[in-house]
Design an enzyme around this catalytic site. Structure first.
Site, PDB file in Angstrom:
ATOM      1  N   GLN A   1       3.525   9.838   0.633  1.00 45.45           N
ATOM      2  CA  GLN A   1       4.801   9.107   0.651  1.00 45.45           C
ATOM      3  C   GLN A   1       5.652   9.394  -0.587  1.00 45.45           C
ATOM      4  OE1 GLN A   1       2.672   5.275   1.897  1.00 45.45           O
ATOM      5  NE2 GLN A   1       4.693   4.991   2.771  1.00 45.45           N
TER       6      GLN A   1
ATOM      7  N   GLY B   1       0.826  -1.200   0.000  1.00 48.64           N
ATOM      8  CA  GLY B   1       0.000   0.000   0.000  1.00 48.64           C
ATOM      9  C   GLY B   1       0.861   1.250   0.000  1.00 48.64           C
TER      10      GLY B   1
ATOM     11  N   CYS C   1       6.709  -0.341   6.814  1.00 47.17           N
ATOM     12  CA  CYS C   1       6.246   0.791   6.022  1.00 47.17           C
ATOM     13  C   CYS C   1       7.345   1.174   5.049  1.00 47.17           C
ATOM     14  CB  CYS C   1       5.956   1.955   6.966  1.00 47.17           C
ATOM     15  SG  CYS C   1       5.451   3.446   6.124  1.00 47.17           S
ATOM     16  N   LEU C   2       6.959   1.468   3.812  1.00 43.84           N
ATOM     17  CA  LEU C   2       7.961   1.844   2.811  1.00 43.84           C
ATOM     18  C   LEU C   2       8.690   3.129   3.203  1.00 43.84           C
ATOM     19  CD1 LEU C   2       5.937   1.016  -0.425  1.00 43.84           C
ATOM     20  CD2 LEU C   2       7.867  -0.269   0.511  1.00 43.84           C
TER      21      LEU C   2
ATOM     22  N   HIS D   1      -1.261   7.806   7.357  1.00 43.87           N
ATOM     23  CA  HIS D   1      -0.343   8.626   6.562  1.00 43.87           C
ATOM     24  C   HIS D   1      -1.002   9.950   6.164  1.00 43.87           C
ATOM     25  CE1 HIS D   1       3.208   6.194   5.954  1.00 43.87           C
ATOM     26  NE2 HIS D   1       2.510   5.135   5.577  1.00 43.87           N
TER      27      HIS D   1
ATOM     28  N   HIS E   1      -3.558   1.840   8.404  1.00 43.88           N
ATOM     29  CA  HIS E   1      -2.152   2.274   8.317  1.00 43.88           C
ATOM     30  C   HIS E   1      -2.020   3.397   7.273  1.00 43.88           C
ATOM     31  CE1 HIS E   1       2.350   1.322   7.951  1.00 43.88           C
ATOM     32  NE2 HIS E   1       2.111   2.108   6.909  1.00 43.88           N
ATOM     33  N   GLU E   2      -2.642   3.190   6.107  1.00 47.46           N
ATOM     34  CA  GLU E   2      -2.530   4.189   5.036  1.00 47.46           C
ATOM     35  C   GLU E   2      -3.270   5.476   5.396  1.00 47.46           C
ATOM     36  OE1 GLU E   2      -0.361   3.753   2.868  1.00 47.46           O
ATOM     37  OE2 GLU E   2      -0.100   1.606   3.118  1.00 47.46           O
TER      38      GLU E   2
HETATM   39 ZN    ZN Z   1       3.264   3.214   5.541  1.00 48.12          ZN
END
Ligand code: ZN
Length: 177
Positions: free
Chosen positions: A51, A46, A96-97, A142, A138-139
């Site tokens: 991001q 995701g 997380c990326l 962000h 989670h997203e």
């Molecule tokens: Zn993340």
């Protein structure tokens, strides 16, 4: 479509609150196409627009197990809003990326229902459970400038941020040829 650079913590941009999308137009669709290509390439499951440095309330996701096989199963969520959360919690080890190579067990509501606009700007509602419920929460964090490490103790969080700052510095040094 093009792969975009993913911002990593510590980075002030990741801490900013994203704004609602007013029109799901060609530019937003292009953004979602780029985000999808970026998340497949990472690889991750995701990605929120912030991001890649775009403060808009846009999320792309593909949580299918065989995501390398066709047809792919991408999901696009614009302006998502949670309308119901379960009291039951689930624990997943999250990564997380934007927080590379760091993982921690995080508690979140096991189920949630949310509204959003789809790729074509049509209003939709989804009932999420398990992995999808955790991922969308989670997203959506962000979009508020929240990272999963914010749920950890201050000590753990500080340690992770220190590690990431060091990694960043080393990475910059390594680029010098
Ligand atoms: Zn993340």
């Amino acid at each position: 479509m093009s792969i975009q650079k993913i911002l990593t913590e510590p980075n002030k941009i990741l801490r900013q609150k994203s704004i609602e999308v007013e029109n799901v137009d060609k530019d937003i669709q292009k953004l979602m196409d780029d985000m999808l290509e970026t998340v497949y390439a990472a690889p991750g499951i995701g990605l929120a627009a912030i991001q890649i440095g775009v403060p808009k309330r846009v999320i792309v996701m593909d949580i299918s197990r065989d995501r390398d096989k066709e047809p792919k199963n991408p999901m696009y969520f614009i302006n998502p809003k949670i309308v119901w959360k379960s009291e039951n919690l689930n624990i997943y080890e999250e990564g997380c990326l934007s927080v590379p190579n760091q993982f921690a067990e995080i508690n979140r509501p096991k189920e949630c229902h949310f509204k959003y606009l789809d790729y074509n700007g049509e209003p939709q509602e989804k009932k999420a459970d398990g992995l999808l419920a955790t991922c969308i929460q989670h997203e959506m964090d962000h979009l508020e400038g929240i990272l999963f490490i914010d749920y950890l103790s201050k000590l753990k969080k500080t340690m992770i941020i220190k590690k990431l700052s060091k990694q960043k510095k080393e990475a910059v040094d390594r680029i010098v040829v």
